[in-house]
Motif scaffolding. Structure first.
Motif, PDB file in Angstrom:
ATOM      1  N   LEU A 150       8.773   8.114   1.586  1.00 22.93           N
ATOM      2  CA  LEU A 150       7.598   7.356   1.169  1.00 22.93           C
ATOM      3  C   LEU A 150       7.344   7.312  -0.329  1.00 22.93           C
ATOM      4  N   SER A 151       8.069   8.084  -1.124  1.00 27.12           N
ATOM      5  CA  SER A 151       7.694   8.141  -2.538  1.00 27.12           C
ATOM      6  C   SER A 151       7.853   6.748  -3.159  1.00 27.12           C
ATOM      7  N   PRO A 152       6.932   6.395  -4.063  1.00 21.31           N
ATOM      8  CA  PRO A 152       6.926   5.049  -4.623  1.00 21.31           C
ATOM      9  C   PRO A 152       8.174   4.776  -5.462  1.00 21.31           C
ATOM     10  N   GLY A 153       8.757   5.806  -6.044  1.00 20.25           N
ATOM     11  CA  GLY A 153       9.916   5.623  -6.909  1.00 20.25           C
ATOM     12  C   GLY A 153      11.137   5.150  -6.142  1.00 20.25           C
ATOM     13  N   ASN A 158       9.927   2.376   0.647  1.00 14.32           N
ATOM     14  CA  ASN A 158       9.581   1.543  -0.504  1.00 14.32           C
ATOM     15  C   ASN A 158      10.787   0.764  -1.003  1.00 14.32           C
ATOM     16  N   ALA A 159      11.991   1.346  -0.861  1.00 15.70           N
ATOM     17  CA  ALA A 159      13.198   0.601  -1.226  1.00 15.70           C
ATOM     18  C   ALA A 159      13.310  -0.644  -0.349  1.00 15.70           C
ATOM     19  N   ILE A 160      12.997  -0.457   0.959  1.00 10.71           N
ATOM     20  CA  ILE A 160      13.058  -1.601   1.879  1.00 10.71           C
ATOM     21  C   ILE A 160      11.991  -2.637   1.515  1.00 10.71           C
ATOM     22  N   PHE A 171       2.177   5.705  -0.640  1.00  3.60           N
ATOM     23  CA  PHE A 171       1.587   6.006   0.672  1.00  3.60           C
ATOM     24  C   PHE A 171       0.746   7.281   0.704  1.00  3.60           C
ATOM     25  N   LEU A 172       1.258   8.337   0.054  1.00  5.08           N
ATOM     26  CA  LEU A 172       0.597   9.635   0.198  1.00  5.08           C
ATOM     27  C   LEU A 172      -0.666   9.760  -0.640  1.00  5.08           C
ATOM     28  N   THR A 173      -0.847   8.887  -1.616  1.00  2.38           N
ATOM     29  CA  THR A 173      -2.037   9.015  -2.460  1.00  2.38           C
ATOM     30  C   THR A 173      -2.935   7.788  -2.368  1.00  2.38           C
ATOM     31  N   PHE A 178      -3.105   6.453   3.645  1.00  2.00           N
ATOM     32  CA  PHE A 178      -2.915   7.869   3.958  1.00  2.00           C
ATOM     33  C   PHE A 178      -3.112   8.175   5.439  1.00  2.00           C
ATOM     34  N   ARG A 179      -4.138   7.543   6.044  1.00  3.43           N
ATOM     35  CA  ARG A 179      -4.410   7.821   7.458  1.00  3.43           C
ATOM     36  C   ARG A 179      -3.214   7.493   8.332  1.00  3.43           C
ATOM     37  N   TRP A 180      -2.546   6.375   8.012  1.00  2.56           N
ATOM     38  CA  TRP A 180      -1.392   5.992   8.823  1.00  2.56           C
ATOM     39  C   TRP A 180      -0.257   6.984   8.630  1.00  2.56           C
ATOM     40  N   VAL A 181      -0.137   7.503   7.411  1.00  2.00           N
ATOM     41  CA  VAL A 181       0.905   8.500   7.165  1.00  2.00           C
ATOM     42  C   VAL A 181       0.657   9.718   8.047  1.00  2.00           C
TER      43      VAL A 181
END
Lengths: 318, 292
Positions: A150-153, A158-160, A171-173, A178-181
């Motif tokens: 999930l990391s934005p980098g 996110n690559a997809i 996603f995590l922040t 966040f709720r879906w995560v």
């Protein structure tokens, strides 16, 4: 506890007397001696906290101690119920519990039925081995896995998203995601393992029923609908009741690892709030009151669930 | 008629296989991504990011060398092993007598004991009272702070109790007639018959202690006492990265690789014993029914 042939106990004929009682304890002195360390352990580590819980009704000052601090009655409970975070905490907690149950359970049931129906038994064993695995990994490891996804980098997801021309999502922040995560990472981790009870129930269904259905020319879906599903309904009812009884346990370890300041508003549950308020902010009495509040509601809910389970499924939850 | 029916059945089977494969891939893909991230060389990483597939011929162990080259990881692994072994041993020593006592039908006060045990199972006052107890006993920076509070799980006790209840009463009576006291009955008659349940419950406890990270974080502030999951968490949130790895400007792996390698290192011990754990957990969970 199953009913077995009990040895004829003379209790009904003999009248209770203190002397007899002590005599019977003396007869079992070895057993009590054996249990003594555990009983002392229970007194200190299980009942000690219950004793300490009285600070929910006191204004606890570490210097005065649990006993020395002055009583304040229900003041902390009132503070909590009237506070602006009360609704948020309760909503988040119940939301996470319900969402995990409502979205996770059907998937687990479908997986269990698929595993039960498949003809490829070797493949079934392999799939089972793989999908049970995440259950045994700690949430810290899961956090590492989620970062890679999930990391934005350069997270996989996110690559997809970028492949399709979208913008990466933190996603995590992000309070919107966040709720879906939380919900989907729990489903990812626990669904495989939770198939085990449904699968056991499916395997316990008499093969005669399936043979009769085959003779009658039932399609696979008819077979599942009329035999498999009714066969696991008791398990579904019990699991639902148990989860309802524990509805205020929304997954402390998971949220503690995954959340951060930007998502407190959507991620904070009762347990994480108690930790921060008590351990980090030293509001010991208020935090204890909230924990106590949660404990009482939890106790009431699990007792109600248990009564329903006894009546509906003729089974006890504990 | 018959032909179309078998064709339906075969189509159904293909559909099931496809469905199970999708589930399988959904579980495996994230792990594959972790592996690629951990093994990717820095030059490929900076040139093209993380590819979906990386041939094992290009893998580099640089990230693993850097993590394991620092004293922190081996030490954390040792700490985890100590906590797990000591915790499991203490847990079993405390759980077995209670389960055995509760399974003894004519134990005076059995009902009262059962009620007291069940009550703490159903009502928990939360984190703070136990936190005050532990800090009040000066157990901070002591492994007992992590081990003792969860040492006896009521659920595990009840599962073990129902196993003991299932053992034939005659065996115990025979030993008692021979003049054995309860201690000897437990040691010479019950325990040798109870290896499967001891192993199952022991594994329940061991997995719990191996994965535990919140209480170590709460009660241990000496870095030398840190178990693996806490170290991994510190690495993942990148808090003072340089404390935990030999990381320098000439490093040939990225921070992402180091994190992923940390995940794998923490996972591997579990993977090694997993087939075994899976078997006993499956059995134990089915014995316990829906409780749990």
């Amino acid at each position: 506890m199953t009913l077995k042939t009990l040895p004829p106990i003379s209790r009904s004929t003999e009248k209770f007397s203190l002397k007899n009682f002590f005599h019977s304890i003396w007869r079992q002195r070895w057993l009590y001696f054996l249990m003594m360390p555990t009983l002392i352990y229970f007194a200190i580590f299980k009942y000690g906290p219950l004793w300490n819980a009285q600070i929910a009704f006191k204004d606890f000052k570490p210097l005065l101690g649990v006993m020395g601090s002055p009583w304040v009655g229900f003041q902390h409970f009132e503070t909590f119920v009237n506070s602006f975070y009360f609704t948020d905490l309760l909503t988040n907690t119940v939301f996470f519990s319900l969402a995990k149950l409502i979205l996770g359970m059907p998937l687990a049931i479908v997986c269990a039925i698929a595993l039960h129906e498949t003809w490829f038994l070797r493949y079934r064993t392999f799939v089972q081995t793989v999908i049970y695995l995440p259950h045994f990994l700690s949430w810290v490891i899961m956090f590492g896995v989620l970062l890679v996804i999930l990391s934005p980098g350069n997270g996989l997801l996110n690559a997809i998203i970028e492949q399709f021309g979208g913008d990466p999502i933190p996603f995590l922040t992000s309070p919107n995601h966040f709720r879906w995560v939380v919900i989907f990472s729990d489903i990812w981790k626990e669904t495989g393992w939770s198939t085990i009870l449904y699968l056991a129930a499916l395997l316990a269904i008499s093969p005669d029923l399936y043979e009769a259905a085959a003779v009658d020319g039932a399609t696979p879906l008819q077979r599942i609908w009329h035999i498999s599903i009714p066969g696991i309904i008791p398990v579904i009812v019990l699991v639902t009741l148990l989860r309802m009884g524990n509805i205020l346990d929304a997954g402390f370890n998971q949220i503690f690892v995954l959340y951060s300041v930007p998502v407190y508003s959507v991620g904070d549950i009762i347990d994480t709030w108690v930790y921060r308020q008590g351990v980090l902010q030293f509001q010991f009495s208020l935090a204890t009151a909230v924990g106590f509040f949660k404990g009482v509601i939890g106790l009431v809910l699990i007792l109600i669930s248990n009564q329903i389970a006894k009546r509906v499924a003729q089974q006890s939850l504990f | 008629m018959l032909r179309s029916k078998t064709r339906d059945a075969i189509l159904f089977q293909i559909g099931l296989a496809v469905f199970l494969t999708i589930i399988l891939l959904l579980i495996l893909l994230p792990f594959w991504r972790v592996i690629v991230t951990a093994f990717i060389p820095l030059d490929i990483y900076t040139r093209e990011g993380i590819p979906f597939f990386l041939s094992p011929t290009e893998w580099t162990f640089e990230a693993f060398n850097q993590l394991l080259g620092h004293s922190m990881f081996p030490r954390a692994a040792l700490n985890s092993i100590i906590i797990t072994l000591l915790g499991t041993a203490i847990s079993l020593v405390l759980t077995v007598p209670l389960a055995y006592g509760l399974s003894t039908r004519n134990l005076p006060g059995r009902k009262l004991l059962m009620t007291l045990v069940l009550f703490v199972y159903l009502f928990s006052p939360g984190l703070i009272p136990i936190y005050l107890l532990i800090t009040g006993m000066n157990l901070t920076n002591n492994y007992l702070a992590i081990i003792l509070p969860p040492a006896v799980s009521v659920y595990n006790t009840l599962v073990m109790m129902s196993f003991f209840e299932g053992l034939p009463e005659d065996l115990k009576d025979a030993a008692r007639i021979d003049g054995a006291n309860e201690l000897q009955v437990l040691w010479h008659v019950i325990l040798p018959l109870s290896k499967p349940i001891l192993l199952t419950i022991g594994l329940f406890y061991a997995v719990y202690f191996w994965n535990e990270f919140f209480t170590p974080l709460l009660y241990l502030n000496d870095n030398d006492l840190m178990p693996l999951p806490v170290l991994l968490r510190n690495i993942l949130i990148s808090a003072s990265f340089n404390e935990y790895v030999e990381y320098n400007a000439f490093s040939s792996s990225s921070i992402e690789s180091l994190k992923a390698a940390g995940v794998l290192i923490t996972m591997i011990p579990m993977l090694l014993v997993y087939p075994w754990i899976q078997r006993y957990f499956t059995k134990g969970t089915l014995v316990g029914g829906v409780k749990g």
